[in-house]
Structures are given as C-alpha cells and as structure tokens.
Design a protein around this motif. Structure first.
Motif, mmCIF file in Angstrom:
data_model
loop_
_atom_site.group_PDB
_atom_site.id
_atom_site.type_symbol
_atom_site.label_atom_id
_atom_site.label_comp_id
_atom_site.label_asym_id
_atom_site.label_seq_id
_atom_site.Cartn_x
_atom_site.Cartn_y
_atom_site.Cartn_z
ATOM 1 N N THR A 1 0.738 -1.203 -0.261
ATOM 2 C CA THR A 1 0.075 0.081 0.036
ATOM 3 C C THR A 1 0.846 1.316 -0.129
ATOM 4 O O THR A 1 1.485 1.508 0.858
ATOM 5 C CB THR A 1 -0.959 -0.002 1.149
ATOM 6 O OG1 THR A 1 -1.902 -0.977 1.185
ATOM 7 C CG2 THR A 1 -1.790 1.394 1.231
ATOM 8 N N PRO A 2 1.141 1.880 -1.211
ATOM 9 C CA PRO A 2 1.569 3.448 -1.072
ATOM 10 C C PRO A 2 0.765 4.241 -0.166
ATOM 11 O O PRO A 2 -0.594 4.415 -0.424
ATOM 12 C CB PRO A 2 1.697 3.568 -2.596
ATOM 13 C CG PRO A 2 1.526 2.351 -3.225
ATOM 14 C CD PRO A 2 0.545 1.528 -2.454
ATOM 15 N N SER A 3 1.523 5.008 0.597
ATOM 16 C CA SER A 3 0.307 5.924 1.487
ATOM 17 C C SER A 3 0.943 7.337 1.189
ATOM 18 O O SER A 3 2.267 7.687 1.185
ATOM 19 C CB SER A 3 0.576 5.536 2.733
ATOM 20 O OG SER A 3 0.248 4.340 3.240
ATOM 21 N N PHE A 4 -0.070 8.281 0.936
ATOM 22 C CA PHE A 4 0.431 9.772 0.742
ATOM 23 C C PHE A 4 -0.388 10.478 2.000
ATOM 24 O O PHE A 4 -1.379 10.942 2.065
ATOM 25 C CB PHE A 4 -0.215 10.214 -0.497
ATOM 26 C CG PHE A 4 0.174 9.277 -1.707
ATOM 27 C CD1 PHE A 4 1.267 9.780 -2.418
ATOM 28 C CD2 PHE A 4 -0.248 8.091 -2.075
ATOM 29 C CE1 PHE A 4 1.852 9.001 -3.503
ATOM 30 C CE2 PHE A 4 0.021 7.369 -3.111
ATOM 31 C CZ PHE A 4 1.052 7.882 -3.924
ATOM 32 N N LYS B 1 -0.082 21.600 14.853
ATOM 33 C CA LYS B 1 0.667 22.209 15.810
ATOM 34 C C LYS B 1 2.075 21.424 15.975
ATOM 35 O O LYS B 1 2.844 21.579 17.043
ATOM 36 C CB LYS B 1 0.235 22.255 17.009
ATOM 37 C CG LYS B 1 -1.085 23.566 17.180
ATOM 38 C CD LYS B 1 -0.820 24.931 17.073
ATOM 39 C CE LYS B 1 -1.879 25.843 17.038
ATOM 40 N NZ LYS B 1 -1.556 27.076 17.051
ATOM 41 N N ASP B 2 2.137 20.181 15.273
ATOM 42 C CA ASP B 2 3.353 19.174 15.378
ATOM 43 C C ASP B 2 4.610 19.865 15.034
ATOM 44 O O ASP B 2 5.214 19.635 13.835
ATOM 45 C CB ASP B 2 2.841 17.873 14.406
ATOM 46 C CG ASP B 2 3.963 17.058 15.226
ATOM 47 O OD1 ASP B 2 5.019 17.289 15.839
ATOM 48 O OD2 ASP B 2 3.386 15.550 14.758
ATOM 49 N N VAL B 3 5.184 20.771 16.033
ATOM 50 C CA VAL B 3 6.290 21.552 15.480
ATOM 51 C C VAL B 3 7.808 20.757 15.536
ATOM 52 O O VAL B 3 8.834 21.116 15.099
ATOM 53 C CB VAL B 3 6.560 22.801 16.328
ATOM 54 C CG1 VAL B 3 5.353 23.587 15.983
ATOM 55 C CG2 VAL B 3 6.582 22.444 17.797
ATOM 56 N N ASN B 4 7.776 19.596 16.216
ATOM 57 C CA ASN B 4 8.754 18.585 16.588
ATOM 58 C C ASN B 4 9.377 17.814 15.447
ATOM 59 O O ASN B 4 10.598 17.644 15.419
ATOM 60 C CB ASN B 4 8.958 18.097 17.716
ATOM 61 C CG ASN B 4 8.782 19.019 18.778
ATOM 62 O OD1 ASN B 4 9.047 20.182 19.056
ATOM 63 N ND2 ASN B 4 7.873 18.493 20.280
ATOM 64 N N PHE B 5 8.480 17.384 14.577
ATOM 65 C CA PHE B 5 8.887 16.380 13.646
ATOM 66 C C PHE B 5 8.488 16.819 12.070
ATOM 67 O O PHE B 5 7.873 17.756 11.953
ATOM 68 C CB PHE B 5 7.883 15.018 13.875
ATOM 69 C CG PHE B 5 8.017 14.583 15.072
ATOM 70 C CD1 PHE B 5 9.011 14.416 15.674
ATOM 71 C CD2 PHE B 5 6.736 13.946 15.558
ATOM 72 C CE1 PHE B 5 9.231 13.855 16.812
ATOM 73 C CE2 PHE B 5 6.903 13.285 16.731
ATOM 74 C CZ PHE B 5 8.092 13.172 17.464
ATOM 75 N N ASN B 6 9.405 16.315 11.300
ATOM 76 C CA ASN B 6 9.131 16.406 9.890
ATOM 77 C C ASN B 6 8.882 15.128 9.299
ATOM 78 O O ASN B 6 9.463 14.173 9.471
ATOM 79 C CB ASN B 6 10.760 16.768 9.104
ATOM 80 C CG ASN B 6 10.872 18.427 9.637
ATOM 81 O OD1 ASN B 6 9.885 19.141 9.534
ATOM 82 N ND2 ASN B 6 12.157 18.527 9.863
ATOM 83 N N TYR B 7 7.644 14.969 8.678
ATOM 84 C CA TYR B 7 7.243 13.826 8.117
ATOM 85 C C TYR B 7 7.408 13.550 6.742
ATOM 86 O O TYR B 7 7.556 14.424 5.809
ATOM 87 C CB TYR B 7 5.748 13.680 8.480
ATOM 88 C CG TYR B 7 5.381 13.516 9.805
ATOM 89 C CD1 TYR B 7 5.410 12.260 10.537
ATOM 90 C CD2 TYR B 7 5.010 14.678 10.628
ATOM 91 C CE1 TYR B 7 5.402 12.512 11.829
ATOM 92 C CE2 TYR B 7 4.611 14.586 11.936
ATOM 93 C CZ TYR B 7 4.860 13.676 12.525
ATOM 94 O OH TYR B 7 4.590 13.351 13.956
ATOM 95 N N LYS B 8 7.535 12.235 6.360
ATOM 96 C CA LYS B 8 7.515 11.883 5.014
ATOM 97 C C LYS B 8 6.260 12.141 4.228
ATOM 98 O O LYS B 8 5.237 11.504 4.853
ATOM 99 C CB LYS B 8 8.194 10.496 4.589
ATOM 100 C CG LYS B 8 9.628 10.217 5.181
ATOM 101 C CD LYS B 8 9.911 8.813 5.094
ATOM 102 C CE LYS B 8 11.475 8.481 5.675
ATOM 103 N NZ LYS B 8 11.762 7.244 5.541
ATOM 104 N N LYS B 9 6.183 12.373 3.090
ATOM 105 C CA LYS B 9 4.751 12.864 2.385
ATOM 106 C C LYS B 9 4.601 11.312 1.520
ATOM 107 O O LYS B 9 3.383 11.165 1.356
ATOM 108 C CB LYS B 9 4.884 13.854 1.299
ATOM 109 C CG LYS B 9 5.138 15.247 1.873
ATOM 110 C CD LYS B 9 4.296 15.588 2.900
ATOM 111 C CE LYS B 9 4.478 16.958 3.376
ATOM 112 N NZ LYS B 9 3.196 17.316 4.434
#
Length: 264
Positions: A168-171, A196-204
C-alpha cells in the motif's frame, strides 16, 4: 479537492485500467472500518528539541510511557480482478487515519507540552493535566494479491475466503492535533486545535506491506451481492519521520474492514 488528492485518484484509476486490460473485473465494492495503531518510536539523537529545553531522548522516553489509547479508521473503494482461477488481484483507493490519545498528569509550571507550547506562568496553582490526541491522515492505493482457499467449484458457494498479501503506497496529506488543558493554559487558551506538530518532519510518501484475509458471504436474496469482512495488518517499511527529525517513528496498524461487493 487539493492537487495531491487529484493526482492520487488519477494514479489509482490508471492502475485499475491496466489491470482491466489483462484481468476480468470480478467485483467492485465499498469498505469501512476501525483500526488499532501500535507505535514504535526511538530517538536518533541526544540533541535538544528546537525551541525546548529537553532532548529528543527525554521526549522519546516520555511519550513512549504516555500513549494509552490508539485510534484509527478507514474508508474506501476496491475492485477485484480475476483471470479464471482462484487467484485474484484487488486494487483500490482509501482514506486512512491513524493516531493516538494521551493523558499527561501532574505537569509543572516550567514544563513544556509536546506540540503545543509552554505552560503560562500565570496559570492557576494545583494539578495541571492535559488530554490530547493527534492523527495522521493518508490517501492510500492498496494493491493486494488474494489467494482463494477453496477449490474453483466452491468459489460460488455462500461463503468464500482468501488470504491476502500486498503493498500500500500511502500519501500523508495532513496531521492534526487537539488538546484540552486542565488547571492551566497556553498563551491564554486551554483548548488547542490545528496543525501544531512542530517537532517532527514527516515523509509525504510511505510504503506499507499488507497481510490479512477476506471473508465473503453471499446475500441470500441476491447472488451478485457479497458482504465482506477483511482484517488487514499494515506494516510500514520505514520510518514515517524524515531524516534529521531526531526521532524515528513507525505506526503499524490492524484494521477491520467491513464492506459490500457487487459481483459480475
């Protein structure tokens, strides 16, 4: 409808069109159901979290202790393809949300709340607690291989079932936060909503492996209508946080899809 969602839908339609050229459409269906997320998180650095006076390691230890209820759900459409045997392909598009609820008690005046900010120095004395949740919202393109567990002669019986394996590719298109503070406020408010999630950078874009089963029951009033139950385990193939985030996070989930298929 935003641009990423449109591109995702076009991609899903192109996959189904290519499958249809080689396999016959067996059924089309709709499914919806709850999910249970299981978070695995580890610190990748002992550096301080930007804007806070504690390290990623301390935040990791704290948040791993306070997760107490995992929440999730999904809704989507699917099409099953068959080439005459007991093996099927199932392609679809779905919206899936995974996340957590937390309750943190006994906060101190100078403590910080992950995602939201600092306790106001003018907050009242006494117990300071916060209840909050966060969710990750994804558009997904599940592609599954279904292995029929009955002989071809029995595939049209009132009950049919399959083993499922797939990918499953997830976007990830957004992540949302909500918090309600008790006994204190943050910058004058005690109900906080938004991103407000300022602490993490997420993969798209992420990839999940799938394993599960699909049980189909024929409607006694109409042979073309099948009711289905599909328990599925989604296993991430990598961290959902981007490199340099200070934490690696994986959220496998168990989803129970209930649906209806119209067979041809």
């Amino acid at each position: 409808m935003n641009k990423k969602t449109i591109i995702t839908i076009v991609f899903a339609i192109s996959i189904i069109t290519k499958l249809q050229a080689q396999w016959e459409v067996s059924s089309v269906g709709f499914q919806v159901g709850p999910g249970l997320g299981i978070k695995f998180q580890k610190s990748t650095t002992a550096d301080l979290v930007p804007g806070f006076n504690f390290s990623y390691q301390k935040m990791n230890d704290s948040t791993n202790k306070t997760d107490y209820f995992r929440v999730g759900y999904d809704v989507g459409f699917n099409a099953m393809f068959n080439n005459g045997g007991t093996f099927f392909l199932q392609a679809g598009i779905q919206y899936r949300a995974v996340g957590f609820r937390r309750l943190i008690e006994g906060l101190k005046t100078h403590d910080s709340i992950q995602y939201f900010g600092y306790i106001d120095g003018n907050s009242q004395t006494g117990s300071k607690d916060v209840r909050y949740q966060y969710q990750y919202h994804m558009i997904e393109l599940p592609l599954n291989y279904l292995i029929g567990m009955q002989n071809i002669e029995k595939m049209f019986n009132p009950f049919t079932w399959f083993i499922i394996v797939g990918v499953t590719p997830s976007f990830l298109f957004t992540n949302t936060m909500w918090a309600h503070t008790y006994g204190f406020d943050i910058q004058g408010v005690n109900i906080i909503r938004g991103q407000k999630d300022v602490n993490f950078n997420y993969k798209k874009i992420m990839i999940h492996g799938n394993i599960g089963a699909k049980f189909m029951f024929r409607n006694p009033e109409n042979d073309n209508i099948k009711f289905s139950i599909q328990p599925t385990i989604y296993i991430p193939t990598g961290s959902m946080t981007a490199a340099g985030s200070g934490l690696n996070m994986w959220i496998p989930s168990i989803n129970l899809h209930a649906g209806i298929n119209y067979t041809f």
